[in-house]
Scaffold this active site. Sequence first.
Site, PDB file in Angstrom:
ATOM      1  CB  SER A 224       0.507   7.622  -9.515  1.00  0.00           C
ATOM      2  OG  SER A 224       0.875   6.291  -9.257  1.00  0.00           O
ATOM      3  CD  GLU A 356       6.223   9.447  -4.700  1.00  0.00           C
ATOM      4  OE1 GLU A 356       5.224   8.708  -4.631  1.00  0.00           O
ATOM      5  OE2 GLU A 356       6.190  10.585  -5.199  1.00  0.00           O
ATOM      6  CG  HIS A 464       2.325   6.904  -4.605  1.00  0.00           C
ATOM      7  ND1 HIS A 464       3.087   7.534  -5.559  1.00  0.00           N
ATOM      8  CD2 HIS A 464       1.301   6.306  -5.272  1.00  0.00           C
ATOM      9  CE1 HIS A 464       2.554   7.315  -6.751  1.00  0.00           C
ATOM     10  NE2 HIS A 464       1.459   6.583  -6.598  1.00  0.00           N
TER      11      HIS A 464
END
EC number: 3.1.1.3
Length: 549
Positions: A224, A356, A464
């Site tokens: 991330s 995501e 995510h």
Amino acid sequence: MKLALVLSLIVSVAAAPTATLANGDTITGLNAIINEAFLGIPFAQPPVGNLRFKPPVPYSASLNGQKFTSYGPSCMQMNPLGNWDSSLPKAAINSLMQSKLFQAVLPNGEDCLTINVVRPSGTKPGANLPVMVWIFGGGFEVGGSSLFPPAQMITASVLMGKPIIHVSMNYRVASWGFLAGPDIKAEGSGNAGLHDQRLGLQWVADNIAGFGGDPSKVTIFGESAGSMSVMCQLLWNDGDNTYNGKPLFRAAIMQSGAMVPSDPVDGPYGTQIYDQVVASAGCGSASDKLACLRSISNDKLFQATSDTPGALAYPSLRLSFLPRPDGTFITDDMFKLVRDGKCANVPVIIGDQNDEGTVFALSSLNVTTDAQARQYFKESFIHASDAEIDTLMAAYPSDITQGSPFDTGIFNAITPQFKRIAAVLGDLAFTLPRRYFLNHFQGGTKYSFLSKQLSGLPVIGTHHANDIVWQDFLVSHSSAVYNNAFIAFANDLDPNKAGLLVNWPKYTSSSQSGNNLLQINALGLYTGKDNFRTAGYDALFTNPSSFFV
């Protein structure tokens, strides 16, 4: 109880591990049976007072004879709800984050720039083990190195016969690390959090040999915001990854993040957020606003920072605090730097989760019509023309069978626009910048992956950050990628040395004739093509700067 007692006795009897730093200081760590840990080692002066917001200053005091057996506090966090429309949840979380209980469980503060080294038990200087340096994620708003235990990865490396040393560091986030605006640019203090990471990497180069690591075999990896940080380190100084004439790292792994689609540090949105922090802090009338921000209490700066939009507020991934081109270290638009070949020439692995954007789209459930979706996109992408917004909406229609979670048909459409917005957010911030990077990167060998492991999970799908679970906490078939293949890559620059059940193909371009993706589903690993959502790719990245924030 008996086993716990035996283990505690083993820990107490085993000699505490030591390491000698480059300056000759000897430090002591913690013996944890399967590994030895040196935790919370300072690598920079406390960034407080006049050093607040500035690039870090190397730590210079003696550490000789000191024990480093527990993680240092994380750097200051902001409330990820930010300026949520309802004051109750924001106020409640603000109070929680400033409570003694929160500080006891997840301590944080400004004196936070520490580094952690964890090695297999018995590792000695001269072992020359490969080093994996982890950069944590958290939306550049929250996070800390203590949240990501490396024991699972180190154990896997030992069992593979490819032992590694794991390093992690704290870096400043939110306003403390990524405040933008003209005043910040004029002072040369942009991207302080990236500077923290760079200084941590330099510390590794200087000192890791004393722990048994090989400074010429460093792999940087992150997830991330950590993955985007890895990209920023690849682009640093137009791709110059050297320090004292030698490479700081020889390989990179990026999990859910590539180039940051951001305006310059003195661009409109960064300046707007700076002005908002200044006003909330009561510094609006000060002749030197930065000096005023440096003079206020940390609690007051926390409140002012948390008055800006957070990752879980309505603007979502239009984050208040981001790495931004500063003209000095990130010299230009990151997409242009990649196109121009100004990127470190090292082998890379880069990949994503299939859905995501779903978690981030939960903050925009009030958007339910096409007109509201268009307004949401116009507010989010202020540089995009009406025609570009039209093209975007055509590429990502409100047809719920085409949105994210992908391949779930009519299911998971909790609002008429949720799956559309989730698809756009995920593709803009994560999935399709990966493809852009792979198509334009002129450097080393490339490998890419895409996970669909949780495709049956309601609403958020293969969301995510789920990869962190299989990397650090639980073992599943995907751990063969997030542990074993990554470890093999750090050792041999080839993930196939992990003995995967399928051959991980090299990536040349998204249009190559053969398969170019390693894919993960609920049952196992297979290979496929990176040729999905080409209309979305064209809409977003024919002119990337139109969608910068």
